[in-house]
Design an enzyme around this catalytic site. Structure first.
Site, PDB file in Angstrom:
ATOM      1  N   PRO A  93       0.821  -1.222   0.000  1.00  0.00           N
ATOM      2  CA  PRO A  93       0.000   0.000   0.000  1.00  0.00           C
ATOM      3  C   PRO A  93       0.850   1.265   0.000  1.00  0.00           C
ATOM      4  O   PRO A  93       0.327   2.365  -0.184  1.00  0.00           O
ATOM      5  CB  PRO A  93      -0.846  -0.123   1.275  1.00  0.00           C
ATOM      6  CG  PRO A  93      -0.276  -1.237   2.053  1.00  0.00           C
ATOM      7  CD  PRO A  93       0.634  -2.033   1.192  1.00  0.00           C
ATOM      8  N   GLU A 121       2.518  -7.862   8.461  1.00  0.00           N
ATOM      9  CA  GLU A 121       2.602  -6.407   8.600  1.00  0.00           C
ATOM     10  C   GLU A 121       3.655  -5.787   7.686  1.00  0.00           C
ATOM     11  O   GLU A 121       3.478  -4.695   7.191  1.00  0.00           O
ATOM     12  CB  GLU A 121       2.943  -6.037  10.056  1.00  0.00           C
ATOM     13  CG  GLU A 121       2.039  -6.687  11.077  1.00  0.00           C
ATOM     14  CD  GLU A 121       0.611  -6.169  11.018  1.00  0.00           C
ATOM     15  OE1 GLU A 121       0.456  -4.943  10.971  1.00  0.00           O
ATOM     16  OE2 GLU A 121      -0.323  -6.988  11.002  1.00  0.00           O
ATOM     17  N   ARG A 159      -3.467  -8.363 -20.733  1.00  0.00           N
ATOM     18  CA  ARG A 159      -4.527  -8.149 -21.736  1.00  0.00           C
ATOM     19  C   ARG A 159      -4.107  -7.165 -22.823  1.00  0.00           C
ATOM     20  O   ARG A 159      -4.727  -7.096 -23.871  1.00  0.00           O
ATOM     21  CB  ARG A 159      -5.841  -7.723 -21.073  1.00  0.00           C
ATOM     22  CG  ARG A 159      -5.802  -6.343 -20.471  1.00  0.00           C
ATOM     23  CD  ARG A 159      -7.086  -6.032 -19.732  1.00  0.00           C
ATOM     24  NE  ARG A 159      -8.196  -5.741 -20.629  1.00  0.00           N
ATOM     25  CZ  ARG A 159      -8.348  -4.585 -21.280  1.00  0.00           C
ATOM     26  NH1 ARG A 159      -7.454  -3.638 -21.166  1.00  0.00           N
ATOM     27  NH2 ARG A 159      -9.400  -4.397 -22.048  1.00  0.00           N
ATOM     28  N   ASP A 174      -9.507   0.092 -25.790  1.00  0.00           N
ATOM     29  CA  ASP A 174      -9.189   1.513 -25.753  1.00  0.00           C
ATOM     30  C   ASP A 174     -10.069   2.336 -24.840  1.00  0.00           C
ATOM     31  O   ASP A 174      -9.971   3.538 -24.816  1.00  0.00           O
ATOM     32  CB  ASP A 174      -9.238   2.094 -27.163  1.00  0.00           C
ATOM     33  CG  ASP A 174      -8.072   1.581 -27.980  1.00  0.00           C
ATOM     34  OD1 ASP A 174      -8.162   1.585 -29.200  1.00  0.00           O
ATOM     35  OD2 ASP A 174      -7.077   1.171 -27.374  1.00  0.00           O
TER      36      ASP A 174
HETATM   37  N1  ADE Z   1      -0.850  -5.038  -0.087  1.00  0.00           N
HETATM   38  C1  ADE Z   1      -1.742  -4.620   0.830  1.00  0.00           C
HETATM   39  N2  ADE Z   1      -2.502  -3.630   0.366  1.00  0.00           N
HETATM   40  C2  ADE Z   1      -2.071  -3.374  -0.910  1.00  0.00           C
HETATM   41  C3  ADE Z   1      -2.464  -2.463  -1.913  1.00  0.00           C
HETATM   42  N3  ADE Z   1      -3.427  -1.560  -1.727  1.00  0.00           N
HETATM   43  N4  ADE Z   1      -1.807  -2.496  -3.092  1.00  0.00           N
HETATM   44  C4  ADE Z   1      -0.812  -3.376  -3.291  1.00  0.00           C
HETATM   45  N5  ADE Z   1      -0.402  -4.267  -2.374  1.00  0.00           N
HETATM   46  C5  ADE Z   1      -1.035  -4.274  -1.191  1.00  0.00           C
END
Ligand code: ADE
Length: 254
Positions: A93, A121, A159, A174
């Site tokens: 994230p 974590e 893809r 597209d």
């Molecule tokens: N791992 C946990 N949350 C994530 C996210 N939003 N994007 C990519 N990997 C992740």
């Protein structure tokens, strides 16, 4: 023939394998356009308990993925593909937000793409410092791990490879390409429970149909994702239509 080679490093291979064995991704693999090797990080641990994580130095809750198995997995895949260049991506994230532009870039990637899926974590920072080229996030929310994000990256890039989508499916390629949302679609019947398909689509005037589609793509983008209009590839005619649409939205009786 352009193709993509992915290596996915994960503690949960089952999360990855199902979607790769269905539909378009399955066909892409069968055609040899998409190669995905899924490696279980636990296979690269050295102890009898196959320990892949440990508690954090400095204390605190949560576990941290250990560096040794991840380094070993990288060494193993390099040994299997000597001389091949790697692009290694950590899904987390904290990464840069993955978008269609990055998907296009990855679809032309010649290097073997390693997708490292974090879980628990955190990952030991020495992995990130020494092995990772890029960190990608699929959105501002937290998943249980990087696996679903890795699948999103594989799917969006694969893809775009020539030959992965059939002719009919490529028509949809597209819809984001020019930075606009797609126009609405209809199929038979022409009237369903009192709801009619727009007349222009029933006639055979292709120029008119294209004009309608462009206008409705602009309308959809203006209503649902106006932020996209700031970077979309727009012509003067589009800007004129947008002004009309804005007036129409402000005053629905015109
Ligand atoms: N791992 C946990 N949350 C994530 C996210 N939003 N994007 C990519 N990997 C992740």
């Amino acid at each position: 023939m352009r193709k993509l080679n992915f290596e996915v490093l994960t503690l949960f291979p089952g999360l990855i394998e199902g979607p790769l064995n269905e539909s378009i991704l399955k066909r892409g693999r069968e055609k040899g356009l998409l190669n995905v090797t899924v490696r279980n990080i636990r296979d690269y641990t050295g102890d009898k308990h196959r320990t892949a994580d440990d508690s954090p130095y400095g204390g605190g809750a949560g576990m941290v993925l250990k560096p040794e198995p991840i380094f070993r997995a990288f060494e193993a895949l390099k040994a299997e593909h000597p001389g091949e260049e790697l692009l290694s991506i950590l899904l987390s994230p904290q990464g840069r937000i993955f978008d269609q532009k990055r998907a296009e870039g990855l679809s032309g990637e010649k290097r073997r793409i390693v997708l490292l899926c974090g879980h628990y974590e955190a990952i030991d920072e020495r992995v990130i410092g020494s092995l990772i080229d890029e960190e990608l996030s699929i959105g501002d929310y937290v998943l249980t791990g990087g696996e679903i994000a890795a699948l999103v990256v594989i799917d969006a890039a694969a893809r775009l490879l020539p030959g992965v989508l059939g002719d009919e499916e490529s028509a949809y390629r597209d819809s984001f390409g020019e930075g606009l949302l797609d126009h609405p679609h209809y199929t038979r019947p022409a009237e369903f429970r009192g709801m009619r398909v727009p007349d222009v689509l029933l006639g055979g005037n292709h120029a008119e149909i294209e004009k309608w589609r462009r206008r409705e793509a602009l309308r959809a983008t203006l209503i649902k994702r106006p932020d996209l209009l700031e970077t979309a590839d727009l012509m003067d005619e589009d800007r004129k239509i947008l002004e009309e649409l804005k007036r129409e939205i402000r005053n629905p009786n015109i």
